[in-house]
Design a protein around this motif. Structure first.
Motif, short mmCIF file in Angstrom:
data_model
loop_
_atom_site.label_atom_id
_atom_site.label_comp_id
_atom_site.label_asym_id
_atom_site.label_seq_id
_atom_site.Cartn_x
_atom_site.Cartn_y
_atom_site.Cartn_z
N LEU A 1 0.82 -1.23 0.08
CA LEU A 1 -0.07 -0.01 0.03
C LEU A 1 0.88 1.40 0.05
CD1 LEU A 1 -2.73 1.31 0.14
CD2 LEU A 1 -2.85 1.19 3.02
N GLN B 1 2.24 1.53 -3.48
CA GLN B 1 1.22 2.13 -4.31
C GLN B 1 0.84 3.68 -4.32
OE1 GLN B 1 -1.71 -1.58 -3.37
NE2 GLN B 1 -2.66 -0.26 -4.56
N THR B 2 1.10 4.05 -2.94
CA THR B 2 0.97 5.54 -2.74
C THR B 2 2.09 6.30 -3.39
OG1 THR B 2 -0.57 4.99 -0.72
CG2 THR B 2 0.31 7.24 -1.10
N SER C 1 2.03 6.33 -7.20
CA SER C 1 0.61 6.72 -7.57
C SER C 1 0.29 5.52 -8.47
CB SER C 1 0.88 8.18 -8.34
OG SER C 1 -0.27 8.57 -8.69
N ASP C 2 0.13 4.40 -8.01
CA ASP C 2 -0.34 3.24 -8.94
C ASP C 2 -1.43 2.63 -8.31
OD1 ASP C 2 -0.65 1.46 -10.88
OD2 ASP C 2 1.42 0.43 -10.65
N GLU C 3 -2.46 3.00 -8.10
CA GLU C 3 -3.61 2.20 -7.48
C GLU C 3 -4.07 0.99 -7.79
OE1 GLU C 3 -4.56 3.32 -4.22
OE2 GLU C 3 -3.38 4.99 -4.54
N SER C 4 -3.69 0.79 -9.11
CA SER C 4 -4.27 -0.39 -9.88
C SER C 4 -3.22 -1.44 -9.67
CB SER C 4 -4.61 0.03 -11.29
OG SER C 4 -3.54 0.42 -12.07
N VAL C 5 -2.05 -1.03 -9.48
CA VAL C 5 -0.72 -1.93 -9.15
C VAL C 5 -0.45 -2.74 -10.63
CG1 VAL C 5 -0.97 -2.39 -6.73
CG2 VAL C 5 -1.82 -3.91 -8.19
N ASP D 1 -2.02 10.83 -14.65
CA ASP D 1 -2.09 9.74 -13.72
C ASP D 1 -0.82 9.39 -12.91
OD1 ASP D 1 -4.75 9.36 -14.33
OD2 ASP D 1 -4.34 8.06 -16.17
#
Length: 346
Positions: free
Chosen positions: A39, A42-43, A46-50, A145
């Protein structure tokens, strides 16, 4: 008063060791450290979809060897690494952005530059690497994004100039600062889990802080035995960092803590049931009446849960400090100040 304080702190220590071990078993079985680390990355990226940079970093050779299996965003993540060294992350990230390392030949032959003289090829390779980073970071910064990761990278590249090593160190520092935040997240989650376990333990064992204090203030024999046990206490094992400690060892630590609570006769536990109550409904009603007759018990359970949530290391440090105070006070109690032998003459 010091002996009572030592007794209460020592009881909290034993209960906390038991609860901390259970919490660590639960969090380890859920791979909570690995999930919190994912997590945080990811933060950071900046890649929430991984499915972008995160997937590339986790499947990079610098990180891939830290866990078993391949990172797949569609599958349940139970094999995630609980720790990624900053150097591994920096190399994996920079290589995943522009992939310049694999494109360069590992030699340092001398080539003649335009202005004459000889310049090592490694200098040209460094310039190629940094230029590839600049191009990739610019593309990330211009994308809405990925601008949150692209703009910091552009700043780090500008500060590093053509020094690839300095750029790597900047990325490592950026990663370490994010991991400090991830560590705070994990500690907060552990605190919540410990409070829940502590509340269940307080009710199941009837570990009422108010009752324990009252019993220790009245029973000098119990107080002395608990103080003696506290003096012989060694530093207990705190929450594990995910390496070097087996599940069997954690279970044995919890069992030892529970056995010590019983052996010392600590005032915890429920009284025997009413023999006149035959049906389960009558037994529950009698138990409920017994609880409502003691309203301070609810407050005592809540205080115990809060104490357990602080963790075993906190109570061990508190115990050491009180023991130091007690060791300085006891000698003064035994030796009284002698009066002056010189008497004033009238």
């Amino acid at each position: 008063m010091l002996d009572i304080a030592i007794g209460v702190v020592f009881i909290f220590l034993l209960l906390s060791v038991f609860a901390t071990t259970i919490a660590e078993l639960i969090l380890s079985s859920l791979n909570m450290r690995g999930k919190e680390l994912l997590l945080g990355i990811q933060t950071l990226l900046s890649d929430e979809s991984v499915t972008g940079l995160v997937q590339k970093v986790y499947n990079h050779g610098q990180v891939y060897g830290l866990f078993r299996g391949e990172f797949d965003p569609k599958k349940k993540r139970r094999n995630l690494p609980s720790y990624i060294p900053s150097e591994n992350f920096a190399i994996a990230l920079l290589d995943s952005i522009a992939q310049p390392f694999s494109e360069l030949k590992p030699h340092a032959a001398q080539v003649p530059p335009v202005g004459g003289g000889l310049v090592p090829t490694i200098v040209q390779q460094t310039a190629t690497i940094t230029q590839a980073f600049k191009t990739a970071a610019t593309a990330l910064a211009e994308n809405a994004d990925t601008e949150k990761v692209g703009k910091p990278l552009m700043s780090m590249i500008a500060m590093a100039g053509d020094d690839a090593t300095k750029l790597q160190k900047s990325v490592e520092a950026w990663y370490n600062s994010a991991m400090d935040r991830v560590s705070g997240w994990y500690k907060y989650r552990t605190l919540r889990v410990l409070f829940g376990i502590g509340l269940v333990m307080a009710v199941a064992m009837n570990a009422d802080t108010i009752r324990i204090v009252r019993q220790l203030s009245k029973d000098s024999t119990m107080r002395q035995s608990i103080v003696a046990a506290a003096e012989a206490t060694k530093n207990p094992t705190g929450p594990n960092d995910g390496t070097g400690e087996t599940i069997d060892k954690r279970i044995n630590e919890a069992k030892h803590s529970f056995d010590e609570i019983n052996d010392l006769g600590i005032p915890v536990g429920w009284p025997p049931g009413d023999p006149n109550a035959k049906t389960p409904r009558e037994k529950i009603a009698k138990c409920f009446d017994w609880i409502t007759a003691r309203p301070s018990m609810l407050l005592g359970w809540f205080l115990t849960a809060i104490a357990i949530s602080l963790g075993a290391p906190f109570w061990f440090d508190a115990l050491n400090k009180i023991m130091v105070v007690r060791s300085t006070v006891k000698p003064r109690e035994k030796s009284h100040d002698e009066g002056s032998k010189d008497k004033s003459k009238s």
